[in-house]
Write a protein that holds these residues in place. Structure first.
Motif, short mmCIF file in Angstrom:
data_model
loop_
_atom_site.label_atom_id
_atom_site.label_comp_id
_atom_site.label_asym_id
_atom_site.label_seq_id
_atom_site.Cartn_x
_atom_site.Cartn_y
_atom_site.Cartn_z
N ALA A 144 38.66 26.92 38.15
CA ALA A 144 38.26 26.48 36.81
C ALA A 144 39.31 26.81 35.75
CB ALA A 144 36.93 27.12 36.43
N PHE A 145 40.10 27.84 35.99
CA PHE A 145 41.10 28.23 35.01
C PHE A 145 42.12 29.14 35.69
CE2 PHE A 145 39.63 32.61 34.42
CZ PHE A 145 38.33 32.53 34.89
N THR A 146 43.17 29.48 34.96
CA THR A 146 44.23 30.33 35.49
C THR A 146 43.98 31.78 35.10
OG1 THR A 146 45.80 28.51 35.33
CG2 THR A 146 46.72 30.72 35.53
N PHE A 147 44.09 32.66 36.09
CA PHE A 147 43.85 34.08 35.84
C PHE A 147 44.92 34.72 34.98
CE2 PHE A 147 40.12 34.32 37.91
CZ PHE A 147 40.06 34.64 39.26
N ASN A 148 46.05 34.05 34.78
CA ASN A 148 47.21 34.69 34.14
C ASN A 148 46.89 35.36 32.81
OD1 ASN A 148 48.55 33.64 36.29
ND2 ASN A 148 50.02 32.45 35.10
N LYS A 190 48.90 32.46 43.54
CA LYS A 190 47.75 31.92 44.28
C LYS A 190 46.47 31.95 43.45
CE LYS A 190 49.48 33.26 48.85
NZ LYS A 190 49.20 34.04 50.08
N ASN A 191 46.57 32.49 42.23
CA ASN A 191 45.38 32.64 41.37
C ASN A 191 44.31 33.47 42.08
OD1 ASN A 191 44.68 32.01 38.67
ND2 ASN A 191 43.08 30.61 39.39
N THR A 241 41.97 49.94 45.25
CA THR A 241 43.18 49.46 44.60
C THR A 241 43.04 47.99 44.25
OG1 THR A 241 44.52 51.02 45.90
CG2 THR A 241 45.67 49.22 44.79
N ALA A 242 43.26 47.68 42.99
CA ALA A 242 43.23 46.30 42.53
C ALA A 242 44.63 45.72 42.57
CB ALA A 242 42.68 46.23 41.11
N SER A 243 44.72 44.45 42.94
CA SER A 243 46.02 43.79 42.96
C SER A 243 45.83 42.32 42.63
CB SER A 243 46.71 43.96 44.31
OG SER A 243 45.95 43.36 45.34
N ARG A 244 46.94 41.64 42.43
CA ARG A 244 46.87 40.23 42.01
C ARG A 244 47.96 39.45 42.70
NH1 ARG A 244 50.12 40.39 36.24
NH2 ARG A 244 51.63 41.98 36.89
N ASP A 245 47.73 38.16 42.82
CA ASP A 245 48.75 37.21 43.24
C ASP A 245 48.61 36.03 42.30
OD1 ASP A 245 50.33 35.24 44.38
OD2 ASP A 245 49.91 35.91 46.43
N ASN A 246 49.35 36.07 41.21
CA ASN A 246 49.20 35.04 40.19
C ASN A 246 49.58 33.65 40.72
OD1 ASN A 246 48.26 36.91 38.39
ND2 ASN A 246 50.07 36.92 37.09
N GLN A 251 34.85 32.67 42.64
CA GLN A 251 34.44 32.74 44.04
C GLN A 251 34.92 34.06 44.62
OE1 GLN A 251 36.22 29.61 43.01
NE2 GLN A 251 34.16 29.17 42.32
N ALA A 252 33.95 34.88 45.01
CA ALA A 252 34.25 36.18 45.60
C ALA A 252 33.96 36.13 47.10
CB ALA A 252 33.42 37.28 44.96
N SER A 253 34.75 36.86 47.85
CA SER A 253 34.56 36.93 49.29
C SER A 253 35.08 38.26 49.80
CB SER A 253 35.28 35.77 49.98
OG SER A 253 36.67 35.84 49.73
N GLY A 254 34.76 38.54 51.06
CA GLY A 254 35.30 39.74 51.71
C GLY A 254 34.31 40.84 51.96
N GLY A 255 33.09 40.69 51.47
CA GLY A 255 32.10 41.72 51.73
C GLY A 255 31.67 41.74 53.19
N GLY A 256 30.90 42.74 53.54
CA GLY A 256 30.44 42.83 54.92
C GLY A 256 29.86 44.19 55.20
#
Length: 123
Positions: A26-30, A76-77, A69-74, A5-10
């Motif tokens: 559906a699964f864990t991004f880890n 919160k998945n 810049t790409a970032s992650r919050d594992n 699920q992607a969001s944030g465009g505009g």
């Protein structure tokens, strides 16, 4: 099937910023490399960025280096793409994608993908 699920465009003016978010139940991004492809009208799909959630390694296409810049919050998945200094050439549908292999993702091969979020940058 769409599993991310992607969001944030505009719509944003040139020089502005947006932050895209991607998640899944559906699964864990880890254990995955999670990235973003984009496709503009009349153009081929292009790899934009990825982050390897196993070690935090990132990759960017030359045209967005220094701006995205790409970032992650594992915990919160979640995976994010902060997009600054946007210009009209960044206008496209952005797709969140995932693969366990960095090399496969660089070749635009995906195991999981999202529905896309539209980013429109006006001049």
């Amino acid at each position: 099937d769409v599993q991310l699920q992607a969001s944030g465009g505009g719509l944003v003016q040139a020089g502005g910023s947006l932050r895209l978010s991607c998640t899944t139940s559906a699964f864990t991004f880890n254990d995955y490399v999670v990235g973003w492809f984009r496709q503009a009208p009349g153009k081929e799909r292009e790899g934009v960025s990825y982050i390897d959630n196993r070690d935090g390694a990132t990759w960017y296409v030359d045209s967005v280096k220094g701006r995205f810049t790409a970032s992650r919050d594992n915990a919160k998945n979640m995976v994010y793409l902060q997009m600054n200094s946007l210009n009209p050439d960044d206008t496209a549908v952005y797709y969140c994608v995932a693969h366990q292999s960095r090399e496969e993702l660089r070749q635009l091969k995906v195991e999981f993908w999202g529905q896309g979020t539209l980013v429109t940058v006006s001049s």
